[in-house]
Design an enzyme around this catalytic site. Structure first.
Site, mmCIF file in Angstrom:
data_model
loop_
_atom_site.group_PDB
_atom_site.id
_atom_site.type_symbol
_atom_site.label_atom_id
_atom_site.label_comp_id
_atom_site.label_asym_id
_atom_site.label_seq_id
_atom_site.Cartn_x
_atom_site.Cartn_y
_atom_site.Cartn_z
ATOM 1 N N ARG A 14 -10.361 -33.858 1.287
ATOM 2 C CA ARG A 14 -10.291 -35.122 2.032
ATOM 3 C C ARG A 14 -9.103 -35.240 2.988
ATOM 4 N NH1 ARG A 14 -11.517 -40.224 -1.707
ATOM 5 N NH2 ARG A 14 -9.549 -39.653 -2.691
ATOM 6 N N ASP A 15 -8.292 -34.194 3.125
ATOM 7 C CA ASP A 15 -7.183 -34.287 4.076
ATOM 8 C C ASP A 15 -6.872 -32.921 4.685
ATOM 9 O OD1 ASP A 15 -5.281 -35.667 5.553
ATOM 10 O OD2 ASP A 15 -3.710 -35.453 4.041
ATOM 11 N N ILE A 16 -7.927 -32.203 5.086
ATOM 12 C CA ILE A 16 -7.726 -30.931 5.791
ATOM 13 C C ILE A 16 -7.185 -31.239 7.186
ATOM 14 C CG2 ILE A 16 -8.882 -28.932 6.792
ATOM 15 C CD1 ILE A 16 -8.680 -28.734 3.807
ATOM 16 N N ASN B 55 -1.447 -29.214 6.592
ATOM 17 C CA ASN B 55 -1.768 -28.802 5.222
ATOM 18 C C ASN B 55 -2.264 -27.365 5.133
ATOM 19 O OD1 ASN B 55 -0.963 -31.200 4.100
ATOM 20 N ND2 ASN B 55 -3.013 -32.105 4.073
#
Length: 221
Positions: A131-133, A137
């Site tokens: 949910r936070d590519i 990151n």
């Protein structure tokens, strides 16, 4: 468990009061990933039970073992913090590398995206949605040789990740992610599944090849 005292690790410390403050929010999320048979009134859960659920999700992360995913080793608690012991990744964030280069050559981009997709396939098989590519990151190592074949990717920061418990669609109430990379269904508040990560990877691929985001606007939405 940590069995090598001489090895260096990274530690992420999460204040306990954040977990307590968002306890109600986590209850809403968790009530949407349990089956009908498992569901119950989550308002009845106390702080200790909520922490047990958090620990269960952390255990899933610690069980992951993939060369392109940062390794989680152990979770320790004190009065003020939840301390997560992780693999120490020595490298450069993809965001910093993109700033240095302006845009990334296709031969390097192929390796980077391939590694990300391999990692994504693995953690989706473990029923996890990241949910936070995003650029920040993704850590890169092996750039020194100049040979694209030496590049290695590590996906880090699973702080927004969610264990889906095998459900095809998950309806999460928390707005999460980074605006340039968020899938439309999340922005619109619709049900979504692991394909939201695929959208983010597509945005990331465009970003590193062109040096700019695929969508431009006057505001954040």
């Amino acid at each position: 468990m940590i069995d090598n005292p001489s090895k260096k690790y990274a530690i992420k410390s999460i204040p306990r009061d954040i977990v307590d403050y968002h306890g109600k929010e986590r209850q809403v999320e968790m009530s949407n990933v349990f089956s009908d048979e498992e569901s119950k009134d989550f308002d009845e859960y106390d702080e200790e039970q909520i922490q047990d659920m958090l620990e269960a999700e952390l255990q899933v992360l610690m069980n992951m073992d993939h060369p392109n995913i940062v390794k989680f080793y152990q979770c320790m608690y004190d009065n003020n913090y939840i301390n997560i012991v992780m693999e120490l990744v020595r490298g450069i964030p993809l965001s910093d590398y993109l700033i240095e280069r302006g845009r990334i050559p296709e031969d390097q981009s192929q390796v980077i995206i391939y590694d990300i997709m391999c990692a994504m396939k693995y953690y989706h098989q473990q029923r996890i949605v990241h949910r936070d590519i995003k650029l920040d990151n993704i850590m890169l190592t092996g750039l020194e040789s100049g040979d694209p074949r030496d590049i290695r990717v590590k996906i880090i920061d699973f702080g927004m990740s969610k264990l889906t418990r095998g459900k095809k669609k998950i309806n999460l109430q928390t707005y999460c992610g980074t605006i340039d990379f968020i899938a439309p269904e999340i922005l619109e508040g619709n049900n979504y599944d692991c394909s939201c990560d695929s959208w983010s990877v597509g945005v990331l691929a465009y970003f590193i090849l062109s040096g700019q985001p695929p969508f431009m606007g006057k505001d954040d939405v």
